[in-house]
Motif scaffolding. Structure first.
Motif, mmCIF file in Angstrom:
data_model
loop_
_atom_site.group_PDB
_atom_site.id
_atom_site.type_symbol
_atom_site.label_atom_id
_atom_site.label_comp_id
_atom_site.label_asym_id
_atom_site.label_seq_id
_atom_site.Cartn_x
_atom_site.Cartn_y
_atom_site.Cartn_z
ATOM 1 N N SER A 1 0.834 -1.200 0.000
ATOM 2 C CA SER A 1 0.000 0.000 0.000
ATOM 3 C C SER A 1 0.870 1.251 0.000
ATOM 4 C CB SER A 1 -0.914 -0.004 1.226
ATOM 5 O OG SER A 1 -1.724 1.140 1.238
ATOM 6 N N LYS B 1 -7.881 3.946 -10.006
ATOM 7 C CA LYS B 1 -7.126 2.700 -9.890
ATOM 8 C C LYS B 1 -6.342 2.698 -8.580
ATOM 9 C CE LYS B 1 -3.432 0.103 -12.037
ATOM 10 N NZ LYS B 1 -2.069 0.475 -11.982
ATOM 11 N N SER C 1 -6.926 0.070 -5.521
ATOM 12 C CA SER C 1 -5.802 -0.731 -5.052
ATOM 13 C C SER C 1 -5.573 -0.516 -3.558
ATOM 14 C CB SER C 1 -4.542 -0.346 -5.836
ATOM 15 O OG SER C 1 -3.425 -0.990 -5.295
ATOM 16 N N ASP D 1 2.620 1.764 -3.389
ATOM 17 C CA ASP D 1 1.717 2.069 -4.488
ATOM 18 C C ASP D 1 1.671 3.586 -4.686
ATOM 19 O OD1 ASP D 1 0.011 1.512 -6.513
ATOM 20 O OD2 ASP D 1 -1.737 1.097 -5.242
#
Length: 150
Positions: free
Chosen positions: A34, A45, A49, A37
């Protein structure tokens, strides 16, 4: 007999420890993923996610919490104690299998013998409660004769 009980207790502790470690590792990996990302031009997106990572973390936190409950249950058992009746911490040898009343941890092997680690709240755990050697009970149309309890 006490050695068997101590070994079963230790195997249950190891089972719980492995579950706790696996859940913690999965939490750490989900949090790292996380954090790694980076927000791309497709904001949706990124949010999807991130939400999936959060759900994964929550699932693993629930598993860690369950493992902690199992550890607390185990901590209430003294493997040195012996009992002649079915109760938490007892090893019960029956005509249809051997049982260790502690936590649900599946089949454990000690000295080439199989023992089913069960919780007191399981159907068979509830049937065993308070019974003594020589007693019988019926579960799923199967008669169990208790040979020995320690």
């Amino acid at each position: 007999m006490k050695e068997i009980k101590k070994t079963l207790y230790q195997l249950c502790l190891e089972y719980v420890q492995k579950r706790m470690e696996a859940a913690q590792q999965a939490i750490n990996e989900a949090q790292k993923a996380s954090n790694d990302d980076t927000k791309s031009s497709a904001g949706d997106k990124y949010e999807t996610s991130r939400e999936m990572m959060q759900q994964e973390t929550n699932r693993n936190l629930a598993q860690l919490n369950e493992a902690n409950k199992l550890k607390v249950a185990l901590n209430s058992i003294n493997p040195e104690n012996s009992s002649d009746k079915g109760e938490t911490g007892s090893v019960v040898l029956t005509s249809n299998g051997n049982f260790y009343i502690a936590i649900s941890a599946g089949v454990l092997q000690v000295d080439n013998e199989s023992y089913f680690a069960i919780s007191q709240a399981s159907p068979i755990g509830m049937k065993l409660k308070g019974l003594k050697a020589g007693d019988e009970f019926n579960l799923n149309d199967k008669i169990y004769l208790i040979k020995k309890i320690f």
